[in-house]
Design a protein around this motif. Structure first.
Motif, PDB file in Angstrom:
ATOM      1  N   GLY A  16       0.810  -1.220   0.000  1.00 43.90           N
ATOM      2  CA  GLY A  16       0.000   0.000   0.000  1.00 43.90           C
ATOM      3  C   GLY A  16       0.841   1.267   0.000  1.00 43.90           C
ATOM      4  N   SER A  17       2.098   1.158   0.389  1.00 44.71           N
ATOM      5  CA  SER A  17       2.965   2.334   0.403  1.00 44.71           C
ATOM      6  C   SER A  17       3.658   2.531  -0.946  1.00 44.71           C
ATOM      7  CB  SER A  17       4.006   2.188   1.522  1.00 44.71           C
ATOM      8  OG  SER A  17       3.338   2.059   2.757  1.00 44.71           O
ATOM      9  N   SER A  36       6.517   4.163   4.710  1.00 49.12           N
ATOM     10  CA  SER A  36       6.179   2.915   5.379  1.00 49.12           C
ATOM     11  C   SER A  36       5.339   3.227   6.607  1.00 49.12           C
ATOM     12  CB  SER A  36       7.455   2.166   5.791  1.00 49.12           C
ATOM     13  OG  SER A  36       7.114   1.035   6.554  1.00 49.12           O
ATOM     14  N   LYS A  37       4.146   2.681   6.615  1.00 47.94           N
ATOM     15  CA  LYS A  37       3.262   2.922   7.763  1.00 47.94           C
ATOM     16  C   LYS A  37       3.978   2.519   9.055  1.00 47.94           C
ATOM     17  CE  LYS A  37      -1.138   1.408   9.659  1.00 47.94           C
ATOM     18  NZ  LYS A  37      -2.391   0.679   9.444  1.00 47.94           N
ATOM     19  N   THR A  38       4.560   1.325   9.047  1.00 47.70           N
ATOM     20  CA  THR A  38       5.171   0.797  10.271  1.00 47.70           C
ATOM     21  C   THR A  38       6.620   1.231  10.443  1.00 47.70           C
ATOM     22  OG1 THR A  38       5.788  -1.138   8.976  1.00 47.70           O
ATOM     23  CG2 THR A  38       3.747  -1.281  10.251  1.00 47.70           C
ATOM     24  N   THR A  96       9.010  -2.468   7.781  1.00 45.23           N
ATOM     25  CA  THR A  96       8.919  -3.437   6.680  1.00 45.23           C
ATOM     26  C   THR A  96      10.310  -3.672   6.094  1.00 45.23           C
ATOM     27  OG1 THR A  96       6.678  -2.721   6.237  1.00 45.23           O
ATOM     28  CG2 THR A  96       7.775  -3.890   4.456  1.00 45.23           C
ATOM     29  N   GLU A 102      -5.981  -8.687  -0.529  1.00 47.05           N
ATOM     30  CA  GLU A 102      -5.453  -8.602   0.833  1.00 47.05           C
ATOM     31  C   GLU A 102      -6.597  -8.312   1.813  1.00 47.05           C
ATOM     32  OE1 GLU A 102      -1.140  -7.286   1.514  1.00 47.05           O
ATOM     33  OE2 GLU A 102      -2.248  -5.663   2.449  1.00 47.05           O
ATOM     34  N   VAL A 162      -0.214 -12.414   5.385  1.00 44.19           N
ATOM     35  CA  VAL A 162       0.997 -11.693   4.982  1.00 44.19           C
ATOM     36  C   VAL A 162       1.954 -11.608   6.164  1.00 44.19           C
ATOM     37  CG1 VAL A 162       1.846  -9.585   3.905  1.00 44.19           C
ATOM     38  CG2 VAL A 162      -0.491 -10.295   3.512  1.00 44.19           C
ATOM     39  N   LYS A 179       6.017 -12.803   6.603  1.00 41.53           N
ATOM     40  CA  LYS A 179       7.084 -11.895   7.049  1.00 41.53           C
ATOM     41  C   LYS A 179       7.860 -12.527   8.204  1.00 41.53           C
ATOM     42  CE  LYS A 179       4.696  -7.482   6.135  1.00 41.53           C
ATOM     43  NZ  LYS A 179       4.114  -6.290   6.739  1.00 41.53           N
TER      44      LYS A 179
HETATM   45  O1  F6P Z   1       3.660   0.593   4.907  1.00 43.06           O
HETATM   46  P1  F6P Z   1       4.318  -0.606   5.489  1.00 43.06           P
HETATM   47  O2  F6P Z   1       4.148  -0.680   6.964  1.00 43.06           O
HETATM   48  O3  F6P Z   1       5.771  -0.662   5.090  1.00 43.06           O
HETATM   49  O4  F6P Z   1       3.596  -1.888   4.917  1.00 43.06           O
HETATM   50  C1  F6P Z   1       3.598  -2.173   3.544  1.00 43.06           C
HETATM   51  C2  F6P Z   1       2.593  -3.207   3.191  1.00 43.06           C
HETATM   52  O5  F6P Z   1       2.827  -4.406   3.903  1.00 43.06           O
HETATM   53  C3  F6P Z   1       1.587  -5.031   4.195  1.00 43.06           C
HETATM   54  O6  F6P Z   1       1.422  -5.044   5.575  1.00 43.06           O
HETATM   55  C4  F6P Z   1       1.593  -6.436   3.720  1.00 43.06           C
HETATM   56  O7  F6P Z   1       1.753  -6.505   2.353  1.00 43.06           O
HETATM   57  C5  F6P Z   1       0.527  -4.183   3.503  1.00 43.06           C
HETATM   58  O8  F6P Z   1      -0.709  -4.273   4.104  1.00 43.06           O
HETATM   59  C6  F6P Z   1       1.153  -2.863   3.516  1.00 43.06           C
HETATM   60  O9  F6P Z   1       0.561  -2.021   2.583  1.00 43.06           O
END
Ligand code: F6P
Length: 555
Positions: free
Chosen positions: A166-167, A217-219, A222, A365, A511, A515
């Motif tokens: 999504g990013s 990256s939301k988190t 990744t 997803e 997913v 990971k």
């Molecule tokens: O933005 P992030 O945290 O890096 O995650 C990227 C992607 O990884 C996922 O968690 C798994 O593909 C997606 O839902 C998300 O868009």
């Protein structure tokens, strides 16, 4: 050994597909399964008017579906049984509908252009949403005007969005789609794959003095993104030589402030969002920063306005004339009654060529789930396999199977009435093909028509059964506003299907498992001793890789 899921009792009523309406739809299916679309068109000269709908700049013709009024009435009852309207309200209001992650699902707040309060845990999120839009707009203005310069004083020319899922997919798709609106100096690039070839190849053509990296990256954990971001920083510092220059060349989009600071990015250059925005629904948040840089804040806001217009339609229109609801229920009709396994997305638009890829994540997803929101295994089909490509190219690749294969593959055809270039005659060719394909899929060709059509014998292999359903979506023009509407249309379609199937469409545990496993395996690839902790196949592959890499390194 069968894998079992933890069973928990249903909090509410049984899923809609376990209720009497399901039996009614099954019965109805038996009456319609052998009826040809040709017959349905012949029986109702107004079928096109009857089964079509305009919302803003999107016109939907769904008359080439294997439905009657009764089908739609029953499907609407299915939606009512599933309480689509109630869940819809819960989503818009910010209830914790993502139950496994204990989160609200509020991508609609990101484009809530009415600015009416949206509460999460009693707090109105709109001031924070608007503040990030203002921050992005101000930053984009500086980069676009050339007042934001690199460490040697030159304006930025290339922007690399480092992100995945999504990013990456949303901003990348929108950047492609809005080519006509792009800034003439700025080029966006998207690096997602942890395969070193992706970033190495990209950096080859870039100048560190004029390149800006967006670590999206939301988190901010990744692995693919952080590995690429670290490589980009290393590449940059090889040229710039001073950590102090990072501030001019690296910005972050994330919900994780500590990790952004840990990477060395100035929090001043961080664009935040919130855990109530799912990754695959985050294009409307600061994850859209590359789009704002490319097309300007005004056009990004037009994209948000378009999505908001579709949100309002989805929220307010009665179910029977609600475009996302209609698309969703047609999908349910084919998945759960006709046994269709996939849904093909066919944009007849070069600039929408990445839409199928984007919708793969958005849909699969979200609804690729075999347990319901309470963890009970479902006994009905859920999310379909989403696939597709630019339609006209697909005609010369896989359409044969849609026309004459053994599977039923519902198709969405999408085209813009306004040509993207001044090659008007070419656009007519595109449109003619678009129409020809939907007609051919629907009508097929009888034995008699084949004989009469000047085709040489043998005739039988050249007969087409037809009766293949499709939707036709006509966009007035591919503008930011219409694109926003189109994406939101599909988001809400996915939402409605998730409700009918009683799923949590907003988590992605499959997913997450992949990971975790990759993180365990990675150190084993360089282990001194043979690995024995997995199944024989995984052990065998790891050990083979270890040996061959060791031999290569020894040479
Ligand atoms: O933005 P992030 O945290 O890096 O995650 C990227 C992607 O990884 C996922 O968690 C798994 O593909 C997606 O839902 C998300 O868009």
């Amino acid at each position: 050994m069968p894998i079992t899921t933890e069973q928990s009792s249903h909090a509410g009523s049984p899923p809609a597909l376990h209720q009497p309406i399901h039996a009614a739809l099954q019965q109805h299916y038996e009456t319609l399964r052998d009826v040809h679309l040709r017959e349905l068109f012949a029986a109702d000269p107004a079928r096109f008017e009857h089964f079509s709908l305009q919302v803003g700049d999107i016109f939907l013709d769904y008359s080439k579906n294997r439905i009657t009024d009764t089908t739609l009435q029953l499907l609407m009852q299915l939606a009512e049984t599933a309480d689509v309207a109630g869940w819809r309200e819960r989503m818009f209001q910010g209830d914790t509908i993502n139950n496994t992650e204990h989160r609200a699902v509020l991508h609609t707040a990101l484009r809530n252009r009415s600015n009416t309060p949206v509460l999460v845990d009693g707090e109105n999120v709109m001031p924070a949403v608007n503040a990030v839009i203002a921050q992005m707009s101000a930053f984009a203005e500086r980069v676009r005007s050339g007042t934001w310069t690199g460490y040697t004083g030159k304006p930025i020319v290339d922007v690399v969005n480092v992100g995945i899922g999504g990013s990456d997919l949303g901003p990348h798709m929108v950047y492609q789609a809005l080519k006509a609106y792009r800034h003439p100096r700025l080029n966006m690039h998207y690096v997602s794959n942890v395969d070193g070839a992706h970033i190495v190849e990209k950096l080859e053509s870039l100048d560190p003095e004029t390149t800006l990296f967006i670590v999206a990256s939301k988190t901010f954990t990744t692995q693919e993104t952080m590995t690429n971001a670290h490589h980009a920083r290393h590449w940059f510092l090889q040229h710039a030589a001073d950590d102090a220059h990072i501030a001019k060349h690296f910005v972050a989009v994330s919900t994780n402030r500590e990790a952004v600071m840990g990477f060395g990015i100035d929090p001043e250059n961080m664009f935040g969002f919130w855990d109530w925005v799912g990754g695959r629904y985050s294009l409307w948040s600061a994850i859209g920063l590359s789009v704002v840089l490319a097309v300007g804040a005004e056009n990004f806001i037009a994209l948000l306005d378009g999505a908001h217009a579709m949100d309002q339609h989805f929220r307010d229109a009665p179910l029977e004339c609600n475009m996302p609801v209609i698309l969703a229920l047609l999908g349910v009709w084919y998945s759960n009654y006709f046994g269709a396994e996939s849904q093909v997305i066919l944009p007849y638009d070069h600039y929408l060529r990445s839409l199928p890829l984007y919708l793969q994540q958005a849909d699969m997803e979200s609804n690729g789930k075999s347990v319901d929101r309470d963890g009970n295994a479902v006994d009905y089909a859920t999310g379909p396999i989403i696939w597709g490509t630019s339609g006209i190219n697909g005609q010369h690749a896989f359409y044969q199977l849609i026309h004459q294969g053994t599977r039923l593959i519902p198709a969405d055809f999408i085209i813009s009435v306004t040509p993207p270039t001044d090659l008007h005659a070419q656009h007519d060719i595109l449109m003619a093909n678009f129409l020809a394909q939907t007609e051919a899929l629907m009508r097929g060709r009888t034995l008699q028509e084949t004989r009469d059509g000047g085709v040489t014998p043998p005739y039988a292999p050249k007969v087409f059964a037809g009766n293949h359903p499709s939707n036709a979506l006509l966009l007035t023009a591919l503008t930011p506003h219409t694109l926003g509407m189109l994406i939101a249309l599909y988001e809400h379609k996915i939402f409605v299907q998730g409700i009918v199937w009683n799923l949590n469409s907003y988590d992605q545990w499959g997913v997450e498992l992949g990971k975790q496993l990759a993180k365990c395996i990675q150190p084993e690839l360089n282990a001194a001793e043979p690995v024995t902790t997995h199944d024989a196949s995984t052990n065998g592959l790891i050990n083979r890789y270890r040996q061959q890499r060791a031999q290569q390194r020894a040479i």
